[in-house]
Motif scaffolding. Structure first.
Motif, mmCIF file in Angstrom:
data_model
loop_
_atom_site.group_PDB
_atom_site.id
_atom_site.type_symbol
_atom_site.label_atom_id
_atom_site.label_comp_id
_atom_site.label_asym_id
_atom_site.label_seq_id
_atom_site.Cartn_x
_atom_site.Cartn_y
_atom_site.Cartn_z
ATOM 1 N N PRO A 50 0.818 -1.208 0.000
ATOM 2 C CA PRO A 50 0.000 0.000 0.000
ATOM 3 C C PRO A 50 0.856 1.264 0.000
ATOM 4 N N SER A 51 0.332 2.288 -0.618
ATOM 5 C CA SER A 51 0.948 3.610 -0.593
ATOM 6 C C SER A 51 -0.187 4.609 -0.430
ATOM 7 N N ILE A 52 0.153 5.824 -0.092
ATOM 8 C CA ILE A 52 -0.891 6.836 0.061
ATOM 9 C C ILE A 52 -1.635 7.029 -1.264
ATOM 10 N N PHE A 53 -0.898 6.951 -2.377
ATOM 11 C CA PHE A 53 -1.531 7.101 -3.687
ATOM 12 C C PHE A 53 -2.546 5.990 -3.932
ATOM 13 N N THR A 54 -2.147 4.724 -3.750
ATOM 14 C CA THR A 54 -3.080 3.636 -4.044
ATOM 15 C C THR A 54 -4.247 3.618 -3.067
ATOM 16 N N GLU A 55 -3.995 3.948 -1.811
ATOM 17 C CA GLU A 55 -5.094 3.996 -0.847
ATOM 18 C C GLU A 55 -6.128 5.031 -1.259
ATOM 19 N N ARG A 56 -5.663 6.202 -1.672
ATOM 20 C CA ARG A 56 -6.586 7.263 -2.101
ATOM 21 C C ARG A 56 -7.257 6.903 -3.423
ATOM 22 N N LEU A 57 -6.508 6.301 -4.326
ATOM 23 C CA LEU A 57 -7.071 5.900 -5.610
ATOM 24 C C LEU A 57 -8.226 4.922 -5.420
ATOM 25 N N PHE A 58 -8.018 3.871 -4.613
ATOM 26 C CA PHE A 58 -9.085 2.885 -4.437
ATOM 27 C C PHE A 58 -10.226 3.416 -3.577
ATOM 28 N N ALA A 59 -9.963 4.363 -2.669
ATOM 29 C CA ALA A 59 -11.046 5.022 -1.933
ATOM 30 C C ALA A 59 -11.896 5.841 -2.910
ATOM 31 N N TYR A 60 -11.237 6.529 -3.824
ATOM 32 C CA TYR A 60 -11.930 7.317 -4.852
ATOM 33 C C TYR A 60 -12.795 6.405 -5.711
ATOM 34 N N ARG A 62 -14.033 3.426 -4.980
ATOM 35 C CA ARG A 62 -15.175 2.929 -4.205
ATOM 36 C C ARG A 62 -16.229 4.009 -4.006
ATOM 37 N N GLU A 63 -15.789 5.200 -3.629
ATOM 38 C CA GLU A 63 -16.718 6.289 -3.306
ATOM 39 C C GLU A 63 -17.544 6.716 -4.513
ATOM 40 N N THR A 64 -16.963 6.683 -5.687
ATOM 41 C CA THR A 64 -17.673 7.127 -6.889
ATOM 42 C C THR A 64 -18.416 6.002 -7.593
#
Length: 99
Positions: A50-60, A62-64
């Motif tokens: 995990p990285s901050i980029f991938t965590e944010r990417l997959f949160a994005y 899921r959220e959308t």
């Protein structure tokens, strides 16, 4: 032949990328040399580190309510150099279909 998989996490992305690498007949070291990076970096991506980029990417994603799918095309035979089409950036935009 083509293989498709739904990508839901950095781990599932890593598994798909590892399969694509293996189908091309490359070791992690081979791919690292082709990319100009280290074997450790390739291993980290394939392990789904995990990285901050991938965590944010997959949160994005899921959220959308977005679905991310990867397609692996089995090569006719392993290659050592990318073809001109493979090295060109993909200019397909959302809503366009390949076919």
């Amino acid at each position: 032949m083509e293989y498709s998989a739904r990508i839901t996490s950095s781990e599932s992305l890593g598994r798909v990328l590892a399969q694509a690498r293996a189908l091309n007949g490359w070791s992690q070291r081979d791919l690292a040399e082709r990319l100009g990076t280290s074997q450790r970096y390739v291993w980290e991506i394939e392990a789904g580190k995990p990285s901050i980029f991938t965590e944010r990417l997959f949160a994005y994603i899921r959220e959308t309510g977005t679905t991310l799918t990867a397609t692996i095309r089995e090569p006719d035979e392993p290659t050592s150099e990318p073809t001109p089409d493979e090295s060109s950036p993909d200019t397909t935009t959302a809503g366009e279909r390949r076919g």
